[in-house]
Design an enzyme around this catalytic site. Structure first.
Site, PDB file in Angstrom:
ATOM      1  N   CYS A  87      -1.084   5.755   9.303  1.00  0.00           N
ATOM      2  CA  CYS A  87      -1.455   4.456   8.727  1.00  0.00           C
ATOM      3  C   CYS A  87      -2.594   4.704   7.746  1.00  0.00           C
ATOM      4  CB  CYS A  87      -1.831   3.469   9.832  1.00  0.00           C
ATOM      5  SG  CYS A  87      -3.209   4.038  10.859  1.00  0.00           S
ATOM      6  N   ARG A 130       0.836  -1.196   0.000  1.00  0.00           N
ATOM      7  CA  ARG A 130       0.000   0.000   0.000  1.00  0.00           C
ATOM      8  C   ARG A 130       0.875   1.252   0.000  1.00  0.00           C
ATOM      9  NH1 ARG A 130      -4.610   0.056   4.376  1.00  0.00           N
ATOM     10  NH2 ARG A 130      -5.308   1.771   3.060  1.00  0.00           N
TER      11      ARG A 130
END
Length: 281
Positions: free
Chosen positions: A236, A175
């Protein structure tokens, strides 16, 4: 006070003169409500707290899990029996992310005696700890939140820290690199951020690596525990697994700020820059 404790340590404290308040923060990203699992069996005396509804505000421009309003959070904690002068232990199913979110919120709002059960409920049962299906009705606590106990970043602060300090991206590497993005508008990372998946802070059993190993890991990413090191921040996807990395840094002896809006907030604005690939820039 250390930030984490083992199942055996928790057993001793529960049998001692000053047992902690227990909060069960079981949660599954994108999964079903975990209250039925709690009702089927929890550490005796633990109160269930719902991450999506009680440890976050409504999703929107501030991300998928923006911080709750402090007073709303305080009311939830008081209903769960949390008081300012009493220790609190939080746990989840074993991943540690949800428990770390509760730990971070309590520390950020001024509670000085909160710890995470290392390894969560799985570690408790593996150590022979009992579980109960009994309903729990705690006495009302007196906790009143005072925000500011831990560092908090907004989007501009995260961008500045990526330039002037060390900004760690706690998501999975793919990601960060922008190879996949299953949730947010676009893949990639904040320019200047360093890839540091929080899954690498724990062993196969979900328990944190020893402090010395964590210090070595973070040192390899440019983070040092000694005085004079550059400021450190973490983000995050939506401020949950990032809290787990802040907790890992605490175990390593490093103070770090959390960008609570994280990638879900950053990437929602098409005017914010996005970097891809394995390098910070």
């Amino acid at each position: 006070m250390t930030a984490i404790l083992s199942a055996s340590e928790l057993m001793s404290e529960l049998a001692g003169p000053r047992p902690p308040v227990l909060l069960d923060i079981r949660w599954q990203l994108g999964g079903p409500d975990q209250r039925p699992a709690y009702e089927a069996g929890h550490i005796p005396g633990a109160v269930y707290v719902d991450l999506d509804r009680e440890l976050a505000g409504p999703a929107g421009s501030g991300g998928r899990h923006p911080l709750p309003e402090p007073e709303a959070f305080g009311a939830v904690m008081r209903r769960a029996g949390v008081s300012a002068g009493a220790p609190v232990v939080v746990y989840d199913g074993g991943l540690g992310w949800a428990a770390a979110r509760a730990w971070w919120l309590l520390r950020w709002t001024g509670h000085a005696e909160v710890r995470v059960l290392d390894g969560g409920l799985a570690a408790w049962t593996a150590a022979g700890g009992a579980v109960s299906a009994d309903a729990v009705s705690p006495a009302e606590g007196d906790f009143k939140p005072t925000p500011g106990g831990l560092g908090l970043l907004d989007a501009d602060g995260a961008a500045a820290l990526a330039r002037e300090g060390v900004l760690l991206d706690a998501r999975a590497g793919e990601r960060y690199r922008g190879e996949v993005e299953p949730i947010d508008r676009v893949g990639g990372h904040i320019p200047g951020a360093v890839s540091a998946p929080t899954t690498e802070n724990v062993g196969p059993d979900g328990r944190f690596l020893p402090g010395a190993e964590l210090r070595a890991r973070f040192a390899g990413l440019g983070v040092t525990a000694e005085g004079g090191g550059r400021p450190v921040g973490v983000y995050c996807g939506s401020g949950v697994s990032g809290a787990h990395e802040v907790l890992a840094l605490e175990v390593a002896g490093v103070a770090a700020a959390l960008y609570a809006g994280s990638w879900s907030e950053w990437s929602s604005d098409p005017d914010r820059p996005v970097a891809t690939g394995p390098l910070p820039r």
